[in-house]
Enzyme design. Sequence first.
Site, PDB file in Angstrom:
ATOM      1  N   LYS A  23     -43.355 135.655  32.209  1.00 25.96           N
ATOM      2  CA  LYS A  23     -42.624 135.000  31.591  1.00 25.96           C
ATOM      3  C   LYS A  23     -42.127 135.433  30.093  1.00 25.96           C
ATOM      4  O   LYS A  23     -41.304 135.239  29.513  1.00 25.96           O
ATOM      5  CB  LYS A  23     -43.299 133.196  31.506  1.00 25.96           C
ATOM      6  N   SER A  24     -43.278 135.765  29.533  1.00 27.57           N
ATOM      7  CA  SER A  24     -43.327 136.221  28.045  1.00 27.57           C
ATOM      8  C   SER A  24     -42.601 137.291  27.841  1.00 27.57           C
ATOM      9  O   SER A  24     -41.569 137.300  27.037  1.00 27.57           O
ATOM     10  CB  SER A  24     -44.816 136.590  27.383  1.00 27.57           C
ATOM     11  N   ARG A  28     -38.450 137.780  26.060  1.00 29.55           N
ATOM     12  CA  ARG A  28     -38.203 138.631  24.914  1.00 29.55           C
ATOM     13  C   ARG A  28     -37.168 139.603  25.303  1.00 29.55           C
ATOM     14  O   ARG A  28     -36.377 140.031  24.535  1.00 29.55           O
ATOM     15  CB  ARG A  28     -39.623 139.285  24.692  1.00 29.55           C
ATOM     16  N   GLY A  96     -42.046 126.318  24.976  1.00 35.55           N
ATOM     17  CA  GLY A  96     -42.452 126.431  23.504  1.00 35.55           C
ATOM     18  C   GLY A  96     -42.065 128.007  23.143  1.00 35.55           C
ATOM     19  O   GLY A  96     -41.724 128.188  22.199  1.00 35.55           O
ATOM     20  N   SER A 168     -51.666 132.757  17.563  1.00 38.97           N
ATOM     21  CA  SER A 168     -50.545 132.512  18.326  1.00 38.97           C
ATOM     22  C   SER A 168     -49.508 133.549  18.439  1.00 38.97           C
ATOM     23  O   SER A 168     -48.849 134.021  17.380  1.00 38.97           O
ATOM     24  CB  SER A 168     -49.904 131.349  17.686  1.00 38.97           C
ATOM     25  N   ASP A 316     -53.786 130.587  28.701  1.00 38.53           N
ATOM     26  CA  ASP A 316     -52.853 129.877  29.671  1.00 38.53           C
ATOM     27  C   ASP A 316     -53.790 129.653  30.918  1.00 38.53           C
ATOM     28  O   ASP A 316     -53.164 128.944  31.748  1.00 38.53           O
ATOM     29  CB  ASP A 316     -51.559 130.706  30.124  1.00 38.53           C
ATOM     30  N   LYS A 343     -50.521 122.253  24.328  1.00 38.51           N
ATOM     31  CA  LYS A 343     -49.562 123.255  25.337  1.00 38.51           C
ATOM     32  C   LYS A 343     -48.498 122.179  26.110  1.00 38.51           C
ATOM     33  O   LYS A 343     -48.197 121.200  25.768  1.00 38.51           O
ATOM     34  CB  LYS A 343     -50.575 123.958  26.607  1.00 38.51           C
ATOM     35  N   ARG A 347     -53.969 120.013  27.745  1.00 36.68           N
ATOM     36  CA  ARG A 347     -54.448 120.499  29.108  1.00 36.68           C
ATOM     37  C   ARG A 347     -55.986 120.265  29.103  1.00 36.68           C
ATOM     38  O   ARG A 347     -56.483 120.302  30.317  1.00 36.68           O
ATOM     39  CB  ARG A 347     -54.266 122.015  29.275  1.00 36.68           C
TER      40      ARG A 347
HETATM   41  C1  S3P Z   1     -46.733 132.806  24.650  1.00 40.74           C
HETATM   42  C2  S3P Z   1     -47.727 132.685  23.635  1.00 40.74           C
HETATM   43  C3  S3P Z   1     -49.039 131.546  24.061  1.00 40.74           C
HETATM   44  C4  S3P Z   1     -48.938 131.251  25.447  1.00 40.74           C
HETATM   45  C5  S3P Z   1     -47.448 131.166  26.166  1.00 40.74           C
HETATM   46  C6  S3P Z   1     -46.759 132.230  25.866  1.00 40.74           C
HETATM   47  C7  S3P Z   1     -45.845 134.018  24.256  1.00 40.74           C
HETATM   48  O1  S3P Z   1     -48.614 130.593  23.355  1.00 40.74           O
HETATM   49  O2  S3P Z   1     -49.618 129.905  25.789  1.00 40.74           O
HETATM   50  O3  S3P Z   1     -47.471 130.704  27.413  1.00 40.74           O
HETATM   51  O4  S3P Z   1     -44.965 134.238  25.102  1.00 40.74           O
HETATM   52  O5  S3P Z   1     -45.682 134.450  23.201  1.00 40.74           O
HETATM   53  P1  S3P Z   1     -49.186 130.538  21.694  1.00 40.74           P
HETATM   54  O6  S3P Z   1     -48.273 131.359  21.000  1.00 40.74           O
HETATM   55  O7  S3P Z   1     -48.878 128.849  21.417  1.00 40.74           O
HETATM   56  O8  S3P Z   1     -50.817 130.721  21.948  1.00 40.74           O
END
Ligand code: S3P
Length: 435
Positions: A23-24, A28, A96, A168, A316, A343, A347
């Site tokens: 996902k991350s 991007r 988020g 973060s 996560d 989150k 959680r």
């Molecule tokens: C993410 C960073 C994390 C993670 C989220 C994905 C990212 O969040 O919990 O699922 O893709 O940069 P935080 O940056 O709030 O820790």
Amino acid sequence: MSRDWIARPGSPLQGRVRVPGDKSISHRAVMLGALAEGTTHVRGFLEGEDTRATAKVFEQLGVSVEAPSESERVIRGVGLQGLRGATGPLDCGNAGTGMRLLAGVLAGQAFGSTLTGDASLSKRPMKRVIEPLERMGASVTSQEGLPPLHIAGGQALRGIDYVLPVASAQVKSAVLLAGLYADGVTRVTEPHPTRDYTERMLAAFGWPIEFRPGFAELSGGHRLTGTEVDVPADFSSAAFFLVAASVIPGSELCIEAVGMNPRRTGLLAALRAMGADITERAAREQGGEPVADLLVRYAPLHGIEVPVELVPDMIDEFPALFVAAACASGRTVVRGAAELRVKESDRIATMATGLRALGVSIEETPDGAVIEGGVIRGGRVDSHGDHRIAMSLAIAAQRASQEVRIGDVANVATSFPGFVGLAQRCGFALDHVEG
Ligand code: S3P
């Protein structure tokens, strides 16, 4: 879309599974592909609601994002200055990552934008990105730190030297993405290293950047060049199968081509410390990221004190870890994980409520939980609209003495489309029902 699941005690998990793309990295890839000059080809793109929302936002901003086949995207980059202002709000859905990283990108535009999200995202803290972006010269208004975010645009940004108050990757990435548009040097230092996909991908798109664990530095005024992105399978999605096969007696499951970036694999260390039998096979590189096949065999687990330094590397994965702890002998203690409370749901609270309803002894603390392993019984639980809570409770149900009904599971599609089918194929007793 059905909203509930019925789960029954399952049979041993067997065979080979491949979970969807990371996902991350998918978020991007769309963002940098849009801001690049030339075409970016993404393979292994996560067909989740979160990442599709990000792609749609860039279409609203004037970028062509084609999907020639499933899990494939072709993005015709418009260059750093080529985005067009949208006519309406930009809906990030449940994501988020989408909202926080977009805030960084949009802070550098000549036009204004409004970022919105669903009910869960509308409750998530945005001050953490607003504060550094305003220090860079951006103008962002919010509802007392909550979405929607109105980003004025048309502001000259300047680089800052930012020490992250919380670990973060989203905040780090928002600052670095705004830094592409800033005058001078943008530098981010982290209290504990977080996932470095933004840094790695900026380098892959040709932006000069210096980074190492806990530190990243770039300056404005360069360009991104479209490239190929090969997205590995998401460790966070693999995590559900790692825990499930570890706790269901007789299981032997291979999870293929899992992304093994060290900033993501804290759960592996925690599970191994609990006695899990997980072997990495065929370690290799895919698209510049380490990947491996993970062979998991059932093993009796025992409780541990989860080392605090592992927390950001498994942030996560705590809902799944809580289930491993509930199936382990003895006590597991989680500390230093207050971020879990902000989150997609709180959680710590949602897992405590869910596991308690299934007879597990779990005590919440402000920054973690104390979980006593024991018998899991049947019952009704609720995911509170949080994808990872739903999937974690489905694992717990495989070890339950009776049927478990899990409510409000539609949001699993945000990160793991096809979870139920994949889970059924390797042995889960799990079905959709109309809620
Ligand atoms: C993410 C960073 C994390 C993670 C989220 C994905 C990212 O969040 O919990 O699922 O893709 O940069 P935080 O940056 O709030 O820790």
